[in-house]
Motif scaffolding. Structure first.
Motif, PDB file in Angstrom:
ATOM      1  N   HIS A 100      37.880 -36.515  17.490  1.00 54.98           N
ATOM      2  CA  HIS A 100      38.622 -37.522  18.261  1.00 54.98           C
ATOM      3  C   HIS A 100      40.030 -37.010  18.592  1.00 54.98           C
ATOM      4  O   HIS A 100      40.505 -37.114  19.731  1.00 54.98           O
ATOM      5  N   ASN A 101      40.694 -36.416  17.587  1.00 60.07           N
ATOM      6  CA  ASN A 101      42.073 -35.980  17.816  1.00 60.07           C
ATOM      7  C   ASN A 101      42.141 -34.753  18.734  1.00 60.07           C
ATOM      8  O   ASN A 101      43.067 -34.637  19.537  1.00 60.07           O
ATOM      9  N   ILE A 102      41.157 -33.868  18.641  1.00 59.61           N
ATOM     10  CA  ILE A 102      41.138 -32.716  19.558  1.00 59.61           C
ATOM     11  C   ILE A 102      40.998 -33.228  20.996  1.00 59.61           C
ATOM     12  O   ILE A 102      41.719 -32.791  21.903  1.00 59.61           O
ATOM     13  N   LEU A 103      40.095 -34.182  21.185  1.00 62.04           N
ATOM     14  CA  LEU A 103      39.891 -34.744  22.535  1.00 62.04           C
ATOM     15  C   LEU A 103      41.182 -35.316  23.100  1.00 62.04           C
ATOM     16  O   LEU A 103      41.429 -35.250  24.298  1.00 62.04           O
ATOM     17  N   ASN A 146      38.803 -23.826   7.229  1.00 60.49           N
ATOM     18  CA  ASN A 146      37.874 -22.997   8.021  1.00 60.49           C
ATOM     19  C   ASN A 146      36.929 -23.857   8.853  1.00 60.49           C
ATOM     20  O   ASN A 146      36.596 -23.517   9.990  1.00 60.49           O
ATOM     21  N   LEU A 147      36.543 -24.979   8.279  1.00 61.79           N
ATOM     22  CA  LEU A 147      35.667 -25.907   8.997  1.00 61.79           C
ATOM     23  C   LEU A 147      36.383 -26.440  10.244  1.00 61.79           C
ATOM     24  O   LEU A 147      35.817 -26.472  11.348  1.00 61.79           O
ATOM     25  N   VAL A 148      37.646 -26.828  10.075  1.00 63.35           N
ATOM     26  CA  VAL A 148      38.384 -27.398  11.212  1.00 63.35           C
ATOM     27  C   VAL A 148      38.627 -26.314  12.273  1.00 63.35           C
ATOM     28  O   VAL A 148      38.536 -26.576  13.477  1.00 63.35           O
ATOM     29  N   LYS A 149      38.856 -25.066  11.823  1.00 60.32           N
ATOM     30  CA  LYS A 149      39.022 -23.976  12.811  1.00 60.32           C
ATOM     31  C   LYS A 149      37.732 -23.749  13.594  1.00 60.32           C
ATOM     32  O   LYS A 149      37.755 -23.510  14.804  1.00 60.32           O
ATOM     33  N   GLU A 150      36.583 -23.824  12.911  1.00 63.43           N
ATOM     34  CA  GLU A 150      35.285 -23.666  13.587  1.00 63.43           C
ATOM     35  C   GLU A 150      35.083 -24.788  14.609  1.00 63.43           C
ATOM     36  O   GLU A 150      34.624 -24.558  15.734  1.00 63.43           O
ATOM     37  N   LEU A 151      35.472 -25.991  14.204  1.00 61.46           N
ATOM     38  CA  LEU A 151      35.362 -27.153  15.095  1.00 61.46           C
ATOM     39  C   LEU A 151      36.247 -26.945  16.333  1.00 61.46           C
ATOM     40  O   LEU A 151      35.823 -27.188  17.464  1.00 61.46           O
ATOM     41  N   CYS A 152      37.462 -26.463  16.101  1.00 66.52           N
ATOM     42  CA  CYS A 152      38.393 -26.206  17.215  1.00 66.52           C
ATOM     43  C   CYS A 152      37.787 -25.183  18.176  1.00 66.52           C
ATOM     44  O   CYS A 152      37.845 -25.342  19.399  1.00 66.52           O
ATOM     45  N   LYS A 153      37.189 -24.135  17.595  1.00 65.83           N
ATOM     46  CA  LYS A 153      36.611 -23.056  18.424  1.00 65.83           C
ATOM     47  C   LYS A 153      35.496 -23.633  19.305  1.00 65.83           C
ATOM     48  O   LYS A 153      35.484 -23.431  20.526  1.00 65.83           O
ATOM     49  N   GLN A 154      34.582 -24.375  18.682  1.00 68.28           N
ATOM     50  CA  GLN A 154      33.455 -24.929  19.456  1.00 68.28           C
ATOM     51  C   GLN A 154      33.937 -25.940  20.498  1.00 68.28           C
ATOM     52  O   GLN A 154      33.425 -26.001  21.603  1.00 68.28           O
ATOM     53  N   MET A 155      34.957 -26.735  20.133  1.00 69.34           N
ATOM     54  CA  MET A 155      35.463 -27.753  21.075  1.00 69.34           C
ATOM     55  C   MET A 155      36.147 -27.072  22.266  1.00 69.34           C
ATOM     56  O   MET A 155      35.984 -27.503  23.400  1.00 69.34           O
ATOM     57  N   ASP A 156      36.921 -26.004  21.990  1.00 66.99           N
ATOM     58  CA  ASP A 156      37.582 -25.287  23.097  1.00 66.99           C
ATOM     59  C   ASP A 156      36.545 -24.761  24.085  1.00 66.99           C
ATOM     60  O   ASP A 156      36.703 -24.887  25.304  1.00 66.99           O
ATOM     61  N   GLU A 157      35.454 -24.176  23.529  1.00 72.69           N
ATOM     62  CA  GLU A 157      34.398 -23.644  24.411  1.00 72.69           C
ATOM     63  C   GLU A 157      33.790 -24.758  25.244  1.00 72.69           C
ATOM     64  O   GLU A 157      33.655 -24.637  26.460  1.00 72.69           O
TER      65      GLU A 157
END
Ligand code: NAD
Ligand code: TYD
Length: 349
Positions: free
Chosen positions: A202-205, A257-268
């Motif tokens: 939600h916050n990344i969005l 590391n989990l949040v970084k993975e989430l950031c990576k997938q969300m950016d893509e």
């Protein structure tokens, strides 16, 4: 026709369990018993609400008389008990609500089952859904097994541990046909955005800070919610009376590391330049009594019932993000109103 009462069926995991049972077992009448607290949302079950083998009953499990009335009316052959106050941070600000629902509510359900089944336990079953958090915190190595000592640290895990003890006590004292599951952290569609993964999606969005407690090195074992529902189905039908089954994904991640993975997938998925969302990571004050590491040894359920998860973490996380991206209305509805107040209280220091 057999009937099963699923408590907490409007919540995150409960809605997936309810859908699994309604779809897979047209010969069962499924009764979703839920109080619709802030975490309960009938919108999670829109696709099955018209099905003839599904019924919703609004009730609070802390109301003993009402629960007995419902059990008498519906004469369930089984109970799958998920209703609970489920968020550790809320248990720190309001422990009593956790004692009421998780302990008293569970005992009310056990009493109602005992009363209507009247010692005729043939083909009856009470499945209590619990958590790995009852075992406390691990160091860098080791895994929780079904015989690990209970050592809860938060009011949430203390209330769940207490409910587990009552469930076993009703088996040992009254012969109630119970089974328990102790599962690791779940993730997936319909997860309330107070929990780490949906909160960060939600916050990344919305380009808002991603609050990481302490140094972010706390470790959790994550399982896709549909795989938890599959495990519950298996234990309900094939588990041995009086036994507990640990459920997990052998899938440990440090929060950072989990949040970084989430950031990576969300950016893509959002077409943002690499590492855009990572900039939102913000370290905040740690949770009091924060358990360092949870990790489940799920070999018993694999060996005895043939269970293993069906999706990898990468697939499950990708599917979860896709669901949130296509269901932003669900997310926006949930994050308006009361949630805003909670968020301000929890994250504004
Ligand atoms: P959730 O908070 O999303 O849903 C809880 C549901 O219970 C909601 O629908 C709510 O309305 C209902 N409820 C709450 N209090 C009630 C009451 N007094 N009477 C009737 N209904 C009430 O929870 P969840 O994450 O889906 O967890 C479900 C169960 O699984 C809980 O027992 C939890 O301890 C357990 N569990 C959760 C996880 C996890 O990662 N979320 C992991 C292992 C075990
Ligand atoms: P959470 O999703 O609340 O599940 P649980 O506490 O039941 O494991 O939290 C998962 C992990 O993420 C836990 O170590 C706490 C941490 N966390 C944060 O770092 N920031 C947050 O805003 C939240 C909600 C959790």
């Amino acid at each position: 026709m057999k009937s099963i009462i699923i408590t907490g069926g409007a919540g995150f995991i409960g809605s997936h369990v309810t859908r699994t049972f309604v779809n897979k077992y047209p010969e069962y009448q499924i009764i979703n018993l839920d109080a619709l607290t802030y975490a309960g949302n009938l919108g999670n079950l829109r696709d099955i609400e018209e099905r003839s083998n599904y019924k919703f009953v609004k009730a609070d499990i802390t109301d003993a008389n009402k629960i007995v009335e419902i059990f008498k009316e519906h004469q369930p052959d089984g109970v799958i008990h998920l209703a609970a106050e489920s968020h550790v941070d809320r248990s720190i600000t309001n422990p009593v609500a956790f004692v009421m629902t998780n302990v008293i509510g569970t005992v009310n359900l056990l009493n109602a089952a005992k009363e209507i089944w009247e010692d005729h336990y043939y083909e009856k079953r009470f499945l209590h859904v619990s958590t790995d958090e009852v075992y406390g915190s691990l160091g860098e190595i080791g895994l929780f097994t079904e015989t690990s000592r209970y050592d809860p640290h938060s009011p949430y895990s203390a209330s769940k541990a207490s409910s587990d003890h009552f469930v076993r006590a009703y088996h040992d004292t009254f012969g109630l046909p119970v089974v328990l599951t102790n599962c690791s952290n779940n993730y997936g569609p319909n997860h309330f955005p107070e929990k780490l993964i949906p909160l960060c999606i939600h916050n990344i969005l919305h380009n808002k800070p991603l609050p990481i407690y302490g140094d972010g090195k706390f470790t959790r074992d994550w399982l896709f919610v549909i795989d938890h529902a599959r495990a519950i189905d298996l234990v309900y039908h094939k588990g041995k009376n009086g036994e507990s089954y640990n459920v997990g994904g052998f899938n440990e991640w440090q929060n950072i590391n989990l949040v970084k993975e989430l950031c990576k997938q969300m950016d893509e998925k959002l077409g943002r330049p690499e590492r855009t969302s990572e900039q939102l990571i913000t370290f905040v004050k740690d949770r009091p009594g924060h358990d360092i590491r949870y990790a489940i040894d799920a070999t018993k359920i694999n060996r005895e019932l043939g269970y293993s998860p069906s999706v990898t973490f990468e697939q499950g996380l990708s599917e979860t993000i896709d669901w949130y991206l296509s269901n932003q209305e669900w997310l926006n509805d949930i994050t308006s109103g009361d949630y805003q107040q909670y968020y301000k209280m929890q994250y504004t220091v």
